[in-house]
Design a protein around this motif. Structure first.
Motif, PDB file in Angstrom:
ATOM      1  N   ASP A   9       0.812  -1.224   0.000  1.00 31.37           N
ATOM      2  CA  ASP A   9       0.000   0.000   0.000  1.00 31.37           C
ATOM      3  C   ASP A   9       0.843   1.272   0.000  1.00 31.37           C
ATOM      4  N   ALA A  10       2.124   1.185  -0.352  1.00 28.22           N
ATOM      5  CA  ALA A  10       3.017   2.344  -0.273  1.00 28.22           C
ATOM      6  C   ALA A  10       2.522   3.514  -1.123  1.00 28.22           C
ATOM      7  N   PHE A  11       2.173   3.255  -2.384  1.00 26.81           N
ATOM      8  CA  PHE A  11       1.722   4.336  -3.262  1.00 26.81           C
ATOM      9  C   PHE A  11       0.398   4.911  -2.770  1.00 26.81           C
ATOM     10  N   LYS A  12      -0.500   4.044  -2.371  1.00 25.32           N
ATOM     11  CA  LYS A  12      -1.791   4.497  -1.840  1.00 25.32           C
ATOM     12  C   LYS A  12      -1.573   5.393  -0.627  1.00 25.32           C
ATOM     13  N   ASN A  13      -0.676   4.999   0.267  1.00 24.80           N
ATOM     14  CA  ASN A  13      -0.394   5.796   1.460  1.00 24.80           C
ATOM     15  C   ASN A  13       0.232   7.138   1.109  1.00 24.80           C
ATOM     16  N   ARG A  14       1.138   7.155   0.124  1.00 22.13           N
ATOM     17  CA  ARG A  14       1.714   8.433  -0.317  1.00 22.13           C
ATOM     18  C   ARG A  14       0.621   9.356  -0.855  1.00 22.13           C
ATOM     19  N   CYS A  15      -0.298   8.788  -1.621  1.00 19.99           N
ATOM     20  CA  CYS A  15      -1.406   9.579  -2.157  1.00 19.99           C
ATOM     21  C   CYS A  15      -2.280  10.128  -1.033  1.00 19.99           C
ATOM     22  N   LEU A  16      -2.610   9.292  -0.050  1.00 15.24           N
ATOM     23  CA  LEU A  16      -3.448   9.731   1.066  1.00 15.24           C
ATOM     24  C   LEU A  16      -2.764  10.815   1.888  1.00 15.24           C
ATOM     25  N   ASN A  17      -1.456  10.662   2.126  1.00 18.42           N
ATOM     26  CA  ASN A  17      -0.717  11.688   2.874  1.00 18.42           C
ATOM     27  C   ASN A  17      -0.670  12.999   2.101  1.00 18.42           C
ATOM     28  N   ALA A  18      -0.452  12.930   0.798  1.00 22.08           N
ATOM     29  CA  ALA A  18      -0.447  14.137  -0.029  1.00 22.08           C
ATOM     30  C   ALA A  18      -1.828  14.786  -0.033  1.00 22.08           C
ATOM     31  N   ALA A  19      -2.872  13.978  -0.134  1.00 22.75           N
ATOM     32  CA  ALA A  19      -4.242  14.509  -0.127  1.00 22.75           C
ATOM     33  C   ALA A  19      -4.543  15.219   1.192  1.00 22.75           C
ATOM     34  N   ARG A  20      -4.091  14.644   2.299  1.00 19.80           N
ATOM     35  CA  ARG A  20      -4.297  15.290   3.606  1.00 19.80           C
ATOM     36  C   ARG A  20      -3.585  16.636   3.664  1.00 19.80           C
ATOM     37  N   ARG A  21      -2.382  16.689   3.138  1.00 19.24           N
ATOM     38  CA  ARG A  21      -1.623  17.935   3.138  1.00 19.24           C
ATOM     39  C   ARG A  21      -2.349  18.998   2.302  1.00 19.24           C
ATOM     40  N   LEU A  22      -2.929  18.586   1.183  1.00 21.46           N
ATOM     41  CA  LEU A  22      -3.588  19.538   0.288  1.00 21.46           C
ATOM     42  C   LEU A  22      -4.933  20.028   0.814  1.00 21.46           C
ATOM     43  N   GLU A  23      -5.541  19.292   1.750  1.00 24.40           N
ATOM     44  CA  GLU A  23      -6.826  19.718   2.324  1.00 24.40           C
ATOM     45  C   GLU A  23      -6.729  21.109   2.936  1.00 24.40           C
ATOM     46  N   SER A  24      -5.564  21.449   3.481  1.00 30.05           N
ATOM     47  CA  SER A  24      -5.400  22.757   4.125  1.00 30.05           C
ATOM     48  C   SER A  24      -5.112  23.874   3.123  1.00 30.05           C
ATOM     49  N   CYS A  25      -5.049  23.554   1.849  1.00 35.42           N
ATOM     50  CA  CYS A  25      -4.709  24.551   0.824  1.00 35.42           C
ATOM     51  C   CYS A  25      -5.927  25.201   0.187  1.00 35.42           C
ATOM     52  N   ILE A  26      -7.109  25.013   0.732  1.00 37.52           N
ATOM     53  CA  ILE A  26      -8.323  25.558   0.137  1.00 37.52           C
ATOM     54  C   ILE A  26      -8.316  27.091   0.145  1.00 37.52           C
TER      55      ILE A  26
END
Length: 147
Positions: A9-26
């Motif tokens: 699940d390494a790629f999936k986890n990288r995607c989820l971590n990146a998505a979490r980081r971007l949530e604060s960029c609204i």
């Protein structure tokens, strides 16, 4: 980035971590977009999106490479505000994709795990790639503090 030797699940986890980081960029705006699709090798084709909110928050750069799809946008001269931003993991077959991504690309057994970036606002950035990196700079305030 696709890592054949990493955890399942390494790629999936990288995607989820990146998505979490971007949530604060609204509250951010798009300061600049750079698209390079001139290379014959897909892995060298890149999309970079620079996001900025102001001096008190860190700048963020989203970098996608090994592009499978980029929907064109109308270039703007001024910074563009963001209404919404998402980064969605798209798994390999036989795992299903989210409903809104089903018609995004033709799926085949050869298609790797992908990431789908969508930014909405006065312009829409919509890209699918197999490599994603999200960089975060220090805010000007944090950078001014001597260690």
């Amino acid at each position: 980035m696709v890592d054949e030797h990493g955890a399942p699940d390494a790629f999936k986890n990288r995607c989820l971590n990146a998505a979490r980081r971007l949530e604060s960029c609204i509250s951010y705006f798009i300061e600049r977009i750079s698209l390079n699709e001139s290379n014959e090798d897909r892995k060298e084709n890149t999309l970079d999106v620079w996001l900025r909110e102001g001096p008190r928050k860190p700048d963020v750069v989203i970098s996608l490479s090994n592009l499978y799809s980029v929907r064109p946008w109308e270039p703007e001269l001024a910074p563009i505000f963001i209404d919404g931003i998402s980064l969605i993991h798209l798994p390999k077959l036989p795992s299903p994709w989210p409903a809104e991504a089903v018609d995004r690309l033709d799926r085949s057994d050869d298609l790797p795990e992908l990431v789908w970036l969508r930014i909405t606002g006065p312009i829409e950035v919509d890209a699918v790639a197999s490599i994603v990196t999200v960089y975060q700079a220090q805010s000007d305030d944090a950078a001014s503090v001597l260690q």
